[in-house]
Structures are given as C-alpha cells and as structure tokens.
Design a protein around this motif. Structure first.
Motif, mmCIF file in Angstrom:
data_model
loop_
_atom_site.group_PDB
_atom_site.id
_atom_site.type_symbol
_atom_site.label_atom_id
_atom_site.label_comp_id
_atom_site.label_asym_id
_atom_site.label_seq_id
_atom_site.Cartn_x
_atom_site.Cartn_y
_atom_site.Cartn_z
ATOM 1 N N ASP A 149 59.572 -61.354 -23.107
ATOM 2 C CA ASP A 149 60.747 -61.498 -22.250
ATOM 3 C C ASP A 149 61.715 -60.368 -22.607
ATOM 4 O OD1 ASP A 149 63.121 -62.091 -21.064
ATOM 5 O OD2 ASP A 149 63.288 -64.134 -21.854
ATOM 6 N N PRO A 150 61.949 -59.449 -21.667
ATOM 7 C CA PRO A 150 62.813 -58.298 -22.005
ATOM 8 C C PRO A 150 64.198 -58.712 -22.501
ATOM 9 C CG PRO A 150 62.115 -58.213 -19.686
ATOM 10 C CD PRO A 150 61.445 -59.407 -20.294
ATOM 11 N N LYS A 151 64.669 -59.872 -22.059
ATOM 12 C CA LYS A 151 66.003 -60.331 -22.480
ATOM 13 C C LYS A 151 66.036 -60.652 -23.973
ATOM 14 C CE LYS A 151 68.690 -60.496 -18.867
ATOM 15 N NZ LYS A 151 69.897 -59.683 -18.896
ATOM 16 N N LYS A 152 64.855 -60.902 -24.557
ATOM 17 C CA LYS A 152 64.819 -61.249 -25.981
ATOM 18 C C LYS A 152 64.515 -60.044 -26.865
ATOM 19 C CE LYS A 152 64.315 -66.018 -25.489
ATOM 20 N NZ LYS A 152 63.371 -66.928 -24.847
ATOM 21 N N VAL A 153 64.291 -58.892 -26.233
ATOM 22 C CA VAL A 153 63.968 -57.683 -27.013
ATOM 23 C C VAL A 153 65.264 -57.027 -27.482
ATOM 24 C CG1 VAL A 153 63.003 -55.349 -26.838
ATOM 25 C CG2 VAL A 153 61.784 -57.279 -25.809
ATOM 26 N N ARG A 154 65.324 -56.673 -28.752
ATOM 27 C CA ARG A 154 66.464 -55.884 -29.266
ATOM 28 C C ARG A 154 65.910 -54.579 -29.803
ATOM 29 N NH1 ARG A 154 68.190 -59.246 -26.944
ATOM 30 N NH2 ARG A 154 69.822 -60.771 -27.328
ATOM 31 N N THR A 155 66.463 -53.464 -29.282
ATOM 32 C CA THR A 155 65.979 -52.143 -29.686
ATOM 33 C C THR A 155 66.901 -51.550 -30.749
ATOM 34 O OG1 THR A 155 67.181 -51.372 -27.758
ATOM 35 C CG2 THR A 155 64.802 -51.549 -27.534
ATOM 36 N N ILE A 156 66.314 -51.153 -31.857
ATOM 37 C CA ILE A 156 67.092 -50.639 -32.984
ATOM 38 C C ILE A 156 66.542 -49.264 -33.364
ATOM 39 C CG2 ILE A 156 67.758 -51.066 -35.392
ATOM 40 C CD1 ILE A 156 66.531 -54.087 -34.099
ATOM 41 N N ALA A 157 67.439 -48.289 -33.407
ATOM 42 C CA ALA A 157 67.000 -46.912 -33.672
ATOM 43 C C ALA A 157 67.540 -46.447 -35.019
ATOM 44 C CB ALA A 157 67.498 -45.993 -32.559
ATOM 45 N N ILE A 158 66.660 -45.913 -35.841
ATOM 46 C CA ILE A 158 67.081 -45.331 -37.128
ATOM 47 C C ILE A 158 67.145 -43.816 -36.934
ATOM 48 C CG2 ILE A 158 66.522 -45.104 -39.580
ATOM 49 C CD1 ILE A 158 64.853 -47.730 -39.186
ATOM 50 N N MET A 159 68.349 -43.267 -37.100
ATOM 51 C CA MET A 159 68.607 -41.887 -36.676
ATOM 52 C C MET A 159 69.264 -41.070 -37.790
ATOM 53 S SD MET A 159 67.770 -41.323 -33.456
ATOM 54 C CE MET A 159 66.404 -42.399 -33.022
ATOM 55 N N PRO A 160 69.050 -39.759 -37.762
ATOM 56 C CA PRO A 160 69.683 -38.912 -38.779
ATOM 57 C C PRO A 160 71.107 -38.535 -38.385
ATOM 58 C CG PRO A 160 68.312 -37.600 -37.345
ATOM 59 C CD PRO A 160 68.166 -39.011 -36.874
ATOM 60 N N CYS A 161 71.725 -39.317 -37.501
ATOM 61 C CA CYS A 161 72.811 -38.788 -36.690
ATOM 62 C C CYS A 161 73.884 -39.833 -36.440
ATOM 63 C CB CYS A 161 72.165 -38.404 -35.356
ATOM 64 S SG CYS A 161 73.246 -37.799 -34.103
ATOM 65 N N THR A 162 75.159 -39.489 -36.682
ATOM 66 C CA THR A 162 76.236 -40.427 -36.385
ATOM 67 C C THR A 162 76.553 -40.444 -34.881
ATOM 68 O OG1 THR A 162 77.618 -38.635 -37.197
ATOM 69 C CG2 THR A 162 77.431 -40.552 -38.585
ATOM 70 N N ALA A 163 76.375 -39.309 -34.192
ATOM 71 C CA ALA A 163 76.700 -39.238 -32.762
ATOM 72 C C ALA A 163 75.762 -40.106 -31.920
ATOM 73 C CB ALA A 163 76.650 -37.789 -32.279
ATOM 74 N N LYS A 164 74.617 -40.481 -32.470
ATOM 75 C CA LYS A 164 73.674 -41.325 -31.724
ATOM 76 C C LYS A 164 74.254 -42.720 -31.465
ATOM 77 C CE LYS A 164 70.040 -38.802 -30.873
ATOM 78 N NZ LYS A 164 69.527 -38.667 -29.494
ATOM 79 N N LYS A 165 75.181 -43.171 -32.322
ATOM 80 C CA LYS A 165 75.828 -44.479 -32.103
ATOM 81 C C LYS A 165 76.661 -44.435 -30.824
ATOM 82 C CE LYS A 165 76.351 -45.976 -36.908
ATOM 83 N NZ LYS A 165 75.935 -47.374 -37.006
ATOM 84 N N ASP A 166 77.366 -43.343 -30.685
ATOM 85 C CA ASP A 166 78.226 -43.140 -29.527
ATOM 86 C C ASP A 166 77.378 -42.975 -28.253
ATOM 87 O OD1 ASP A 166 80.827 -42.095 -28.356
ATOM 88 O OD2 ASP A 166 79.557 -40.322 -28.174
ATOM 89 N N GLU A 167 76.236 -42.313 -28.400
ATOM 90 C CA GLU A 167 75.335 -42.137 -27.254
ATOM 91 C C GLU A 167 74.846 -43.507 -26.760
ATOM 92 O OE1 GLU A 167 71.577 -40.221 -28.121
ATOM 93 O OE2 GLU A 167 71.163 -39.854 -26.011
ATOM 94 N N ALA A 168 74.424 -44.368 -27.697
ATOM 95 C CA ALA A 168 73.883 -45.678 -27.313
ATOM 96 C C ALA A 168 74.927 -46.502 -26.558
ATOM 97 C CB ALA A 168 73.411 -46.430 -28.556
#
Ligand code: SF4
Length: 401
Positions: A149-168
């Motif tokens: 169920d896509p509603k139950k999926v949580r996507t978590i990204a591990i990134m080398p980057c602080t700006a990626k938080k702002d992008e998300a």
C-alpha cells in the motif's frame, strides 16, 4: 515552544530526523524504504574509524537490516534512471537548437540558480534528482510490483548533503496524492548517530548484498555520480549509444576527470549528434563564473554539469568534511568510485537490466508522457526572496509549539 528557522539556501542547519525515522522502523504497519547515495558508501566508514575511501556499501546494507529497515535500495539505481531521462531530454533540446542544458541533481545549485540567476532557469534540465526520482518510483512502481500500500511506504534517503533536506521539502516535489516523494533525509552524520544509538558499529558489520529484485542494481555510470564530472561521463556514455546504436570503445573519458574548478571538453559523439561541447564546474564560485559567461553569450557549450561542493558529493556538507576537494580523503573517496565503476559488469545506465524492466513494465520509454509526469519538475524565480525586508522574513518564520 520550538522555533524552526527556514534557511532560504537550505545549506544551513541540520534538523535531526532520526527520531521520526526510528518511529517508522518500530511501527509494524509502516514499510520503510531506505536508499543511500553514491558518495555515502565511500565516506561513511570514516565516521567509524575506517580508512578514507573504504567502500562500506555492504556494511551499510547489513546495518540498515539490523536496525529493522524493511527494504534497502541504492540511489545508484536512480542515478541510472536519471541518466536515461536526462540524456533523452538533452538530445531533444539539442535537436531543437536549445543550448546549453545544465544538470539539475544538486539542490544547492538549484537554490543558487533560483535565488541569484533566475534568467538561467530555462536552461536547467527538468529531470528530478536521483533521490527524488527514487522516491517517486518507490511509491508508484515498487508498491505495484510488491503488492504494497503506497500510503504505508515511507522513503528515507541517506545523503552526503544538508541541502537534500530542503530539496525533499520543495512544494513541487510531491506526488499527486499530496504525499511527499521523500519522507525523510538523514545526512551521513545523522545516520552515524542513529546507528550508534542503536548499538551498531559499521566497522564490525559483515557486508551483505542488495536483495530487492526491482530497484537495486546499478551500472558503473550510476556509481560515479558522486564525484565532479561523473554525471557528465555517465550521460555521455548513454548519449553515444543513443546516437550510434553501439557502445563507445573508450569507456573512461579522461578529459572529463580533472579537478580544475571549471573544466571543458569536446566529445565526438558521431552518428546523428556530432561534436558536443561540455563543461563542468564544482564549487559555487566556479559555477557563478560559468553562469555569467553563458548569460553574457560568451560560453559555447551544449551540456554543463554543476556541483555546489568542491569535488562533488564525495566531499558534501553532510559527510565528514575533508575541507578541500584535492585533499587526500576526498581523492581517496573519488578513487574508490572509479574503482566501483571499473568493477561493474554493466557500465552504462541503459544496460542496467532493472532499468530496462522499469521502462518495459511501467514508464514506457525515456521522456514518455508518464516519465515526464513523474520524473520531471520545474523551478521558481526566487530572486525576490533577497529583496525582502527583515520584518517580512521575520513574519514568515515558521513558529510551532
Ligand atoms: Fe549536495 Fe554538495 Fe552533492 Fe550538491 S554537490 S548534491 S550540495 S553534496
């Protein structure tokens, strides 16, 4: 109460999201889908005392499984996907005489362009970054394939980057359902803290392999996204194939691999494309120089790669910094990415079997209507942000209790 300051460049501050992510992991209803960036695997070992450039991809997979991650995927897979979309877009733009095209996978560069050089926005590739593309596919194609169920999926990204938080958090990077494409971004440092809290030491983990049959294979081209010049090289490999129907013999494009702030090269693509002029800039000062040349009509390029961090993501702001791109740690991390590329059986994005299946079963073809709808975005002129008064900025601050 808690006051959250919103930094317009996304480059400042680092809101810790580990608690939120751990809550999802412990919730049996939620399916957590992790991804980690090309550069993370070659920089993360240093957090646990391993030598610079050690490739801890297999240990990261083991560690994530140990703390209870449901699915572990590779951002490298999405880098291959981005190359398919970006190459198709670029070839279309070239045939329409639109040049140059700038890469769009570095969010600090996007913020910089939106705030300081909005005139350049029509030249930016509309292709979303690998992180965001992965988030979209994890909430559309993956649930379809795995019966989730896509509603139950949580996507978590591990990134080398602080700006990626702002992008998300960008408003235009949301699914039609209103759900986020990426639910949380952990920087390399946050991920290290999370593992320590859970009592996991990367240096003591046995490596394991990705095991998702749909979205974890990657080509050597996807692997080199983490260094300056890597996106360009990956794109050139695929564009050459599209133009000629065969692979480029000399697979490593040495002329794209230097370390000067701005580098340029000409690549003979043959076939229907001919000579292509490319440039790469890493660091915002060299990026600014290149943008000003383009705006003044003094630059003659077809494709331009920009990475805001000197050296590219291998020395990104979410990693332990080695301070200068040419310092030994960053060089070792970069060296390992090139070794990964050399060791991959498949070295071009278009030859990744899981990417082929994704197009066959879901996206139809690169730059199809469906792919365009899901994997491309737009940018906003934010120059006005700069002209706001302190009072206006203060009134806009998000204040929550
Ligand atoms: Fe983030 Fe730096 Fe990589 Fe850009 S170059 S995506 S700012 S780590």
């Amino acid at each position: 109460g808690q006051c959250v300051l919103v930094c317009p460049t996304g480059a400042l501050g680092e809101r810790d999201e580990t608690d939120k992510v751990l809550d999802w992991i412990y919730d049996p209803e939620i399916v957590t889908v992790f991804q980690f960036a090309p550069a993370v695997r070659v920089a993360f070992g240093e957090e646990f005392g391993l030598p610079a450039g050690a490739n801890v991809q297999g240990q990261i997979i083991t560690a994530l499984k140990q703390i209870g991650a449901d699915i572990v995927l590779d951002t490298n897979f999405a880098a291959d996907l981005v190359i398919m979309e970006e190459s198709a877009e670029l070839l279309k733009r070239l045939s329409a005489g639109k040049r140059p095209t700038f890469t769009s996978c570095c969010p600090a560069w996007i913020n910089f362009a939106e705030i300081h050089y909005p005139e350049i926005l029509p030249y930016l590739s509309s292709t979303k970054s690998p992180m965001q593309s992965m988030g979209v596919i994890c909430k559309t194609y993956l649930p379809e394939k795995m019966g989730l169920d896509p509603k139950k999926v949580r996507t978590i990204a591990i990134m080398p980057c602080t700006a990626k938080k702002d992008e998300a958090a960008r408003g235009q990077l949301k699914l039609e359902t209103g759900d986020a494409e990426i639910d949380a971004v952990l920087t390399t440092r946050e991920f290290a803290r999370m593992l320590r809290r859970e009592g996991v030491n990367i240096a003591k983990c046995e490596p394991s392999d990705f095991d998702n049959p749909y979205m974890s294979e990657f080509s050597g081209a996807g692997a080199i996204f983490g260094t300056t010049g890597g996106v360009m090289e990956a794109a050139v490999r695929t564009m050459y194939y599209v133009a000629n129907g065969k692979e480029y013999d000399l697979i490593e494009f040495e002329q794209l691999r230097g370390f000067d702030g701005v580098r340029s090269a000409t690549v003979d693509m043959g076939g229907s494309i001919g000579i292509v002029k490319v440039a790469m800039a890493h660091g915002l000062k060299p990026a600014r120089e290149l943008v000003e040349q383009v705006l003044a009509g003094k630059a003659d390029f077809d494709f331009i790669e920009i990475m805001a961090c000197p050296g590219g993501c291998v020395d990104g702001g979410g990693n332990l910094r080695s301070k200068k791109a040419y310092m030994p740690n960053a060089m070792k991390r970069r060296g390992t990415l090139y070794t990964v590329d050399r060791q991959q059986k498949v070295r071009q994005s278009h030859n990744n079997e899981q990417i082929k299946a994704l197009y066959r079963d879901f996206l139809e073809k690169p730059y199809s209507d469906k792919a365009h709808h899901l994997l491309h975005t737009m940018y906003n002129d934010r120059k006005l942000d700069l002209k706001r008064t302190v009072k206006e900025i203060w009134d806009d601050l998000t204040i929550s209790d």
